[in-house]
Design a protein around this motif. Structure first.
Motif, PDB file in Angstrom:
ATOM      1  N   ALA A  24      36.134 -42.749 -31.961  1.00 33.17           N
ATOM      2  CA  ALA A  24      37.131 -43.089 -31.326  1.00 33.17           C
ATOM      3  C   ALA A  24      38.265 -41.793 -31.412  1.00 33.17           C
ATOM      4  N   PRO A  25      39.096 -41.572 -30.474  1.00 31.71           N
ATOM      5  CA  PRO A  25      39.890 -40.547 -30.709  1.00 31.71           C
ATOM      6  C   PRO A  25      40.980 -40.981 -31.681  1.00 31.71           C
ATOM      7  N   LEU A  26      41.157 -39.976 -32.611  1.00 32.12           N
ATOM      8  CA  LEU A  26      42.167 -40.073 -33.675  1.00 32.12           C
ATOM      9  C   LEU A  26      43.248 -39.024 -33.954  1.00 32.12           C
ATOM     10  N   SER A  48      37.917 -36.104 -28.501  1.00 42.28           N
ATOM     11  CA  SER A  48      38.868 -35.407 -29.101  1.00 42.28           C
ATOM     12  C   SER A  48      40.183 -36.071 -29.771  1.00 42.28           C
ATOM     13  N   GLU A  49      40.958 -35.523 -30.377  1.00 42.60           N
ATOM     14  CA  GLU A  49      42.152 -35.996 -30.751  1.00 42.60           C
ATOM     15  C   GLU A  49      43.041 -35.970 -29.273  1.00 42.60           C
ATOM     16  N   MET A  50      44.039 -36.764 -29.084  1.00 43.73           N
ATOM     17  CA  MET A  50      44.796 -36.928 -27.662  1.00 43.73           C
ATOM     18  C   MET A  50      45.465 -35.396 -27.529  1.00 43.73           C
ATOM     19  N   VAL A  51      45.408 -34.834 -26.168  1.00 41.26           N
ATOM     20  CA  VAL A  51      45.764 -33.377 -26.019  1.00 41.26           C
ATOM     21  C   VAL A  51      47.040 -33.714 -24.789  1.00 41.26           C
ATOM     22  N   VAL A  88      37.134 -35.028 -23.818  1.00 43.54           N
ATOM     23  CA  VAL A  88      38.537 -34.526 -24.274  1.00 43.54           C
ATOM     24  C   VAL A  88      39.607 -35.520 -23.797  1.00 43.54           C
ATOM     25  N   GLN A  89      40.222 -35.955 -24.640  1.00 51.19           N
ATOM     26  CA  GLN A  89      41.161 -37.120 -24.181  1.00 51.19           C
ATOM     27  C   GLN A  89      42.661 -36.523 -23.868  1.00 51.19           C
ATOM     28  N   LEU A  90      43.060 -36.506 -22.703  1.00 50.08           N
ATOM     29  CA  LEU A  90      44.486 -36.209 -22.044  1.00 50.08           C
ATOM     30  C   LEU A  90      45.452 -37.447 -22.279  1.00 50.08           C
ATOM     31  N   LEU A 124      41.076 -40.651 -20.201  1.00 47.59           N
ATOM     32  CA  LEU A 124      42.730 -40.792 -20.384  1.00 47.59           C
ATOM     33  C   LEU A 124      43.333 -41.835 -21.232  1.00 47.59           C
ATOM     34  N   ASN A 125      44.367 -41.525 -21.925  1.00 46.96           N
ATOM     35  CA  ASN A 125      44.928 -42.160 -23.065  1.00 46.96           C
ATOM     36  C   ASN A 125      45.949 -43.255 -22.297  1.00 46.96           C
ATOM     37  N   MET A 126      45.766 -44.624 -22.257  1.00 46.84           N
ATOM     38  CA  MET A 126      46.567 -45.548 -21.838  1.00 46.84           C
ATOM     39  C   MET A 126      46.814 -46.689 -22.728  1.00 46.84           C
ATOM     40  N   VAL A 166      38.453 -44.323 -19.326  1.00 49.01           N
ATOM     41  CA  VAL A 166      40.115 -44.517 -19.746  1.00 49.01           C
ATOM     42  C   VAL A 166      39.983 -45.327 -21.108  1.00 49.01           C
ATOM     43  N   LYS A 167      40.817 -45.262 -21.866  1.00 46.00           N
ATOM     44  CA  LYS A 167      41.196 -46.144 -23.076  1.00 46.00           C
ATOM     45  C   LYS A 167      42.264 -47.060 -23.168  1.00 46.00           C
ATOM     46  N   ILE A 168      42.117 -48.325 -23.063  1.00 51.83           N
ATOM     47  CA  ILE A 168      43.492 -49.053 -22.864  1.00 51.83           C
ATOM     48  C   ILE A 168      43.541 -49.908 -24.096  1.00 51.83           C
ATOM     49  N   VAL A 196      38.253 -50.840 -24.226  1.00 52.77           N
ATOM     50  CA  VAL A 196      39.238 -51.650 -24.611  1.00 52.77           C
ATOM     51  C   VAL A 196      39.569 -51.967 -25.893  1.00 52.77           C
ATOM     52  N   HIS A 197      40.672 -51.356 -26.734  1.00 49.58           N
ATOM     53  CA  HIS A 197      40.939 -51.807 -27.934  1.00 49.58           C
ATOM     54  C   HIS A 197      41.743 -53.275 -27.750  1.00 49.58           C
ATOM     55  N   GLY A 198      41.127 -53.918 -28.454  1.00 50.14           N
ATOM     56  CA  GLY A 198      41.561 -55.355 -28.330  1.00 50.14           C
ATOM     57  C   GLY A 198      42.889 -55.965 -28.863  1.00 50.14           C
ATOM     58  N   MET A 204      50.443 -53.267 -32.281  1.00 47.26           N
ATOM     59  CA  MET A 204      50.286 -52.100 -32.975  1.00 47.26           C
ATOM     60  C   MET A 204      48.962 -51.902 -33.655  1.00 47.26           C
ATOM     61  N   TYR A 205      48.967 -52.073 -35.090  1.00 51.27           N
ATOM     62  CA  TYR A 205      47.467 -51.917 -35.642  1.00 51.27           C
ATOM     63  C   TYR A 205      47.220 -53.210 -36.545  1.00 51.27           C
ATOM     64  N   ARG A 206      48.143 -54.141 -36.312  1.00 55.59           N
ATOM     65  CA  ARG A 206      47.943 -55.427 -37.271  1.00 55.59           C
ATOM     66  C   ARG A 206      46.761 -56.081 -36.998  1.00 55.59           C
ATOM     67  N   ASN A 228      36.532 -51.963 -28.999  1.00 51.24           N
ATOM     68  CA  ASN A 228      37.083 -51.071 -29.872  1.00 51.24           C
ATOM     69  C   ASN A 228      38.070 -52.040 -30.768  1.00 51.24           C
ATOM     70  N   GLY A 229      38.181 -51.829 -31.946  1.00 49.67           N
ATOM     71  CA  GLY A 229      39.125 -52.700 -32.950  1.00 49.67           C
ATOM     72  C   GLY A 229      38.401 -53.225 -34.157  1.00 49.67           C
ATOM     73  N   ASP A 230      38.888 -52.872 -35.240  1.00 54.48           N
ATOM     74  CA  ASP A 230      38.612 -53.490 -36.523  1.00 54.48           C
ATOM     75  C   ASP A 230      36.902 -53.551 -36.803  1.00 54.48           C
ATOM     76  N   ILE A 231      36.332 -52.623 -36.698  1.00 58.37           N
ATOM     77  CA  ILE A 231      34.876 -52.524 -36.807  1.00 58.37           C
ATOM     78  C   ILE A 231      34.644 -51.570 -38.322  1.00 58.37           C
ATOM     79  N   MET A 250      33.426 -48.114 -30.273  1.00 58.76           N
ATOM     80  CA  MET A 250      34.347 -46.869 -30.679  1.00 58.76           C
ATOM     81  C   MET A 250      34.918 -47.367 -32.044  1.00 58.76           C
ATOM     82  N   ILE A 251      34.411 -46.515 -32.899  1.00 64.54           N
ATOM     83  CA  ILE A 251      34.990 -46.824 -34.370  1.00 64.54           C
ATOM     84  C   ILE A 251      36.134 -45.757 -34.621  1.00 64.54           C
ATOM     85  N   ALA A 252      37.150 -46.406 -35.185  1.00 65.87           N
ATOM     86  CA  ALA A 252      38.189 -45.371 -35.501  1.00 65.87           C
ATOM     87  C   ALA A 252      38.328 -45.502 -37.100  1.00 65.87           C
ATOM     88  N   ARG A 253      39.418 -46.554 -37.465  1.00 66.76           N
ATOM     89  CA  ARG A 253      39.706 -46.500 -39.050  1.00 66.76           C
ATOM     90  C   ARG A 253      38.281 -46.719 -39.776  1.00 66.76           C
TER      91      ARG A 253
HETATM   92  C1  FMN Z   1      45.469 -42.069 -37.255  1.00 63.69           C
HETATM   93  C2  FMN Z   1      45.394 -42.686 -35.688  1.00 63.69           C
HETATM   94  C3  FMN Z   1      45.174 -41.939 -34.845  1.00 63.69           C
HETATM   95  C4  FMN Z   1      45.190 -42.379 -33.572  1.00 63.69           C
HETATM   96  N1  FMN Z   1      45.071 -41.381 -32.469  1.00 63.69           N
HETATM   97  C5  FMN Z   1      44.597 -41.963 -31.077  1.00 63.69           C
HETATM   98  C6  FMN Z   1      44.477 -40.865 -30.033  1.00 63.69           C
HETATM   99  O1  FMN Z   1      44.789 -39.593 -30.182  1.00 63.69           O
HETATM  100  N2  FMN Z   1      44.163 -41.584 -28.867  1.00 63.69           N
HETATM  101  C7  FMN Z   1      43.656 -42.889 -28.663  1.00 63.69           C
HETATM  102  O2  FMN Z   1      43.276 -43.233 -27.586  1.00 63.69           O
HETATM  103  N3  FMN Z   1      43.829 -43.522 -29.788  1.00 63.69           N
HETATM  104  C8  FMN Z   1      44.231 -43.305 -30.925  1.00 63.69           C
HETATM  105  N4  FMN Z   1      44.269 -44.168 -32.054  1.00 63.69           N
HETATM  106  C9  FMN Z   1      43.540 -45.523 -31.968  1.00 63.69           C
HETATM  107  C10 FMN Z   1      42.181 -45.765 -32.279  1.00 63.69           C
HETATM  108  O3  FMN Z   1      41.542 -44.719 -31.577  1.00 63.69           O
HETATM  109  C11 FMN Z   1      41.786 -47.254 -32.308  1.00 63.69           C
HETATM  110  O4  FMN Z   1      42.101 -47.636 -30.823  1.00 63.69           O
HETATM  111  C12 FMN Z   1      42.515 -47.854 -32.987  1.00 63.69           C
HETATM  112  O5  FMN Z   1      42.697 -47.462 -34.360  1.00 63.69           O
HETATM  113  C13 FMN Z   1      41.637 -49.287 -33.314  1.00 63.69           C
HETATM  114  O6  FMN Z   1      40.347 -49.090 -33.676  1.00 63.69           O
HETATM  115  P1  FMN Z   1      40.067 -49.537 -35.129  1.00 63.69           P
HETATM  116  O7  FMN Z   1      40.801 -50.874 -35.207  1.00 63.69           O
HETATM  117  O8  FMN Z   1      38.613 -49.153 -35.362  1.00 63.69           O
HETATM  118  O9  FMN Z   1      40.998 -48.464 -36.026  1.00 63.69           O
HETATM  119  C14 FMN Z   1      44.614 -43.545 -33.169  1.00 63.69           C
HETATM  120  C15 FMN Z   1      44.533 -44.632 -34.277  1.00 63.69           C
HETATM  121  C16 FMN Z   1      44.950 -44.083 -35.723  1.00 63.69           C
HETATM  122  C17 FMN Z   1      45.020 -44.898 -37.032  1.00 63.69           C
END
Ligand code: FMN
Length: 349
Positions: A24-26, A48-51, A88-90, A124-126, A166-168, A196-198, A204-206, A228-231, A250-253
């Motif tokens: 995932a973008p971070l 990418s990180e968001m731009v 590339v995420q905008l 696109l970051n939404m 699009v990421k929502i 879809v981040h659920g 937020m990230y709760r 996406n979310g909590d994997i 999509m895997i993030a944290r």
């Molecule tokens: C430090 C950090 C930076 C993030 N940056 C972005 C970002 O640039 N663009 C975006 O769409 N989401 C961003 N996110 C959200 C993650 O991509 C993801 O949707 C969210 O963390 C949920 O997934 P997870 O539970 O696997 O962490 C960010 C999250 C964190 C924790």
């Protein structure tokens, strides 16, 4: 589970993905060193990180010749040849800035572009919940304005040939969950895939990812839906797939300090055993990560930025809490390496 590239798990435009395992973008985390490391362990698509679309446009319009050289935005959009396919995420809320920025990313014409390869897609970051972004009507604020969200996708689609994704999030708050409405509008506007981040913006990230909403989106559209979310484990990913039918993840944290999560997921999908990294392997990768960041960003910036990454690698190791504190106040690479070496020593039987 599907492993055959001839019948891929999903396609982003015409790019086949065997498993659908994506990083995932971070912002502040998923830079090139981290993306390359995750790819080594099995991520097959990165973002990418968001731009900022507006920053790319302003920098291009600037009369100062050196603006690209000193740009903090341009490196975020850079595509490296060892890290493809990468989107590339905008972020932005203005169709003109977004479409111009997308075009510049596609043809490599933004100030300071050092891309070695073409981007796979524009994302696109939404979903960004950060107050500064939302306050400008960007990121997850667009969930409150589906008509504008659709118009942004149409504008960017008209500007580029590569896919637009699009990421929502699932909605602004519990009273305005609108992921299905958003997804249908985005699909009708030409989006090639939706992640879809659920969670809602106010969540937020709760903990607590709403898989039912991801499932509802999957049932409502024909384009690929990425969950996406909590994997944090293979079991989390398989459960998400079972409940939602998502086409990819999509895997993030979960990958922060644990890029092996991608190996674990791949092993689960391939039905092969997963062998977690040893302490030595974790510390070796932490050192490599730090070195790569210093090589790419310069010693000072790379070292400062790598400390948090290194701290994630040692999470859960005996003595990690004290080591993390020392690491954060370390001022030299030697000091940081000594702290890591001491962890290895202390953990020897
Ligand atoms: C430090 C950090 C930076 C993030 N940056 C972005 C970002 O640039 N663009 C975006 O769409 N989401 C961003 N996110 C959200 C993650 O991509 C993801 O949707 C969210 O963390 C949920 O997934 P997870 O539970 O696997 O962490 C960010 C999250 C964190 C924790």
């Amino acid at each position: 589970m599907n492993q055959d590239i001839n019948t891929p798990a999903l396609r982003i435009g015409d790019i086949p993905l065997r498993h659908g395992l994506m990083l995932a973008p971070l912002a502040g985390v998923s830079d090139h060193p981290f993306r390359a490391i995750c790819r080594r362990f099995g991520a097959e698509y990165t973002v990418s990180e968001m731009v900022s679309a507006q920053s790319l446009c302003y920098e291009r319009m600037s009369k100062k010749a050196s603006v690209g050289e000193h740009s903090r935005t341009a490196p975020l959009a850079c595509v490296h040849k060892d890290d493809v396919p990468m989107a590339v995420q905008l972020f932005g809320r203005d169709p003109v800035f977004l479409s111009e920025a997308a075009k510049m990313i596609e043809d490599g014409s933004y100030a300071g572009c050092r891309s070695q390869a073409a981007p796979a897609a524009i994302d696109l970051n939404m979903g960004c919940p950060v107050p500064k972004i939302v306050g400008n009507g960007e990121g997850s604020a667009l969930l409150k304005n589906p008509t504008l969200a659709g118009a942004l996708v149409r504008a960017v689609k008209a500007a580029v040939r590569i896919p637009v994704t699009v990421k929502i999030r699932i909605g602004w708050d519990d009273d305005s969950v609108n992921a299905v409405e958003m997804a249908k509008i985005l699909e009708d506007s030409g989006a090639d895939a939706i992640c879809v981040h659920g969670r809602t913006r106010t969540q937020m990230y709760r903990p607590g990812v709403n898989l039912e909403q991801i499932a509802a989106v999957k049932a409502a559209v024909r384009i690929p839906v990425i969950g996406n979310g909590d994997i944090y484990t293979a079991a989390d990913a398989l459960h998400m797939k079972k409940v939602t039918g998502c086409d990819g993840w999509m895997i993030a944290r979960g990958a922060m300090g644990n890029p092996w999560l991608f190996s674990e997921l791949r092993a689960a999908l391939n039905g092969t055993p997963y062998i977690p990294p040893t302490l030595t392997e974790r510390l070796t990768l932490a050192r490599e990560h730090m070195t790569r960041m210093m090589e790419e960003k310069g010693e000072k910036v790379g070292f400062a930025e790598s400390k948090k990454q290194v701290a994630w690698y040692i999470h859960g190791i005996s003595g990690a809490a004290a080591a993390r504190g020392k690491l954060m106040s370390a001022t030299t690479t030697e000091e940081a390496l000594q702290i890591l070496n001491a962890l290895t020593e202390n953990s020897r039987p």
